[in-house]
Design a protein around this motif. Sequence first.
Motif, PDB file in Angstrom:
ATOM      1  N   PHE A  53      11.699  -3.668  -2.090  1.00 44.44           N
ATOM      2  CA  PHE A  53      10.731  -3.386  -2.779  1.00 44.44           C
ATOM      3  C   PHE A  53       9.718  -2.958  -1.783  1.00 44.44           C
ATOM      4  O   PHE A  53       9.093  -3.733  -1.105  1.00 44.44           O
ATOM      5  CB  PHE A  53      10.121  -4.341  -3.629  1.00 44.44           C
ATOM      6  N   THR A  54       8.962  -1.581  -2.130  1.00 45.87           N
ATOM      7  CA  THR A  54       8.107  -1.189  -1.279  1.00 45.87           C
ATOM      8  C   THR A  54       6.479  -1.248  -2.410  1.00 45.87           C
ATOM      9  O   THR A  54       6.690  -1.064  -3.458  1.00 45.87           O
ATOM     10  CB  THR A  54       8.152   0.202  -0.802  1.00 45.87           C
ATOM     11  N   LYS A  55       5.365  -1.437  -1.517  1.00 45.78           N
ATOM     12  CA  LYS A  55       4.015  -1.449  -2.365  1.00 45.78           C
ATOM     13  C   LYS A  55       3.279  -0.927  -1.216  1.00 45.78           C
ATOM     14  O   LYS A  55       3.162  -1.365  -0.235  1.00 45.78           O
ATOM     15  CB  LYS A  55       3.788  -2.815  -2.978  1.00 45.78           C
ATOM     16  N   ILE A  56       2.303  -0.006  -1.513  1.00 51.72           N
ATOM     17  CA  ILE A  56       1.218   0.416  -0.909  1.00 51.72           C
ATOM     18  C   ILE A  56      -0.116  -0.551  -0.779  1.00 51.72           C
ATOM     19  O   ILE A  56      -0.449  -0.699  -2.209  1.00 51.72           O
ATOM     20  CB  ILE A  56       1.059   2.029  -0.995  1.00 51.72           C
ATOM     21  N   GLY A  57      -0.530  -0.835   0.300  1.00 53.87           N
ATOM     22  CA  GLY A  57      -1.724  -1.826   0.132  1.00 53.87           C
ATOM     23  C   GLY A  57      -1.673  -3.261   0.211  1.00 53.87           C
ATOM     24  O   GLY A  57      -2.629  -4.077   0.610  1.00 53.87           O
ATOM     25  N   GLY A  58      -0.346  -3.652  -0.094  1.00 59.48           N
ATOM     26  CA  GLY A  58      -0.194  -5.437  -0.002  1.00 59.48           C
ATOM     27  C   GLY A  58       1.188  -5.685  -0.511  1.00 59.48           C
ATOM     28  O   GLY A  58       1.973  -4.609  -1.169  1.00 59.48           O
TER      29      GLY A  58
END
Length: 165
Positions: A53-58
């Motif tokens: 699972f990827t997430k930008i910023g945190g």
Amino acid sequence: MAGVGEAPRRQGRQLPPARGGPSGPPPPPSSRAATRFEPVDREKTCPLLLRVFTKIGGHHTDADFAVRGKEPKDEVQIYTWKDATLRELTDLVKEVAPEARRRDAILSFAFVYPDKHGRFVVKEVGRTSSYPNGRWPDSGGKALAELSFQIGDYLDVAILGRKAI
């Protein structure tokens, strides 16, 4: 000679040696045991499914994984082995997430797994630079097995900029 009020000292029996060999300190660990995992023969070993699972910023929060079947939507499924390094996983994430290709991108890896009460925990295990160099510390050489990955764990990848660190 024993003084007044002291019991005379008796010589005790010597204990028999421990079963399985002579007593003494354990032998030093071999260099092979220091790696804590065996490399996988990728030609003969079936890969495992790693849900990333990827997430930008945190990172995602524990609550994002609380309900089974309602995990975050930004999922990539990767077939890999337990000896895959964070650098290999970085390169795979860069193929599917354009933000991870930025020169200043840092990828923070976390395992997501259930604790003893069944609640999911997000635990950071390492960071890599999108384009490694000698100036920034990088744990890209660490393998999943070295980081105590267990089959069934998820991988959460936060895509950060150098300014966010």
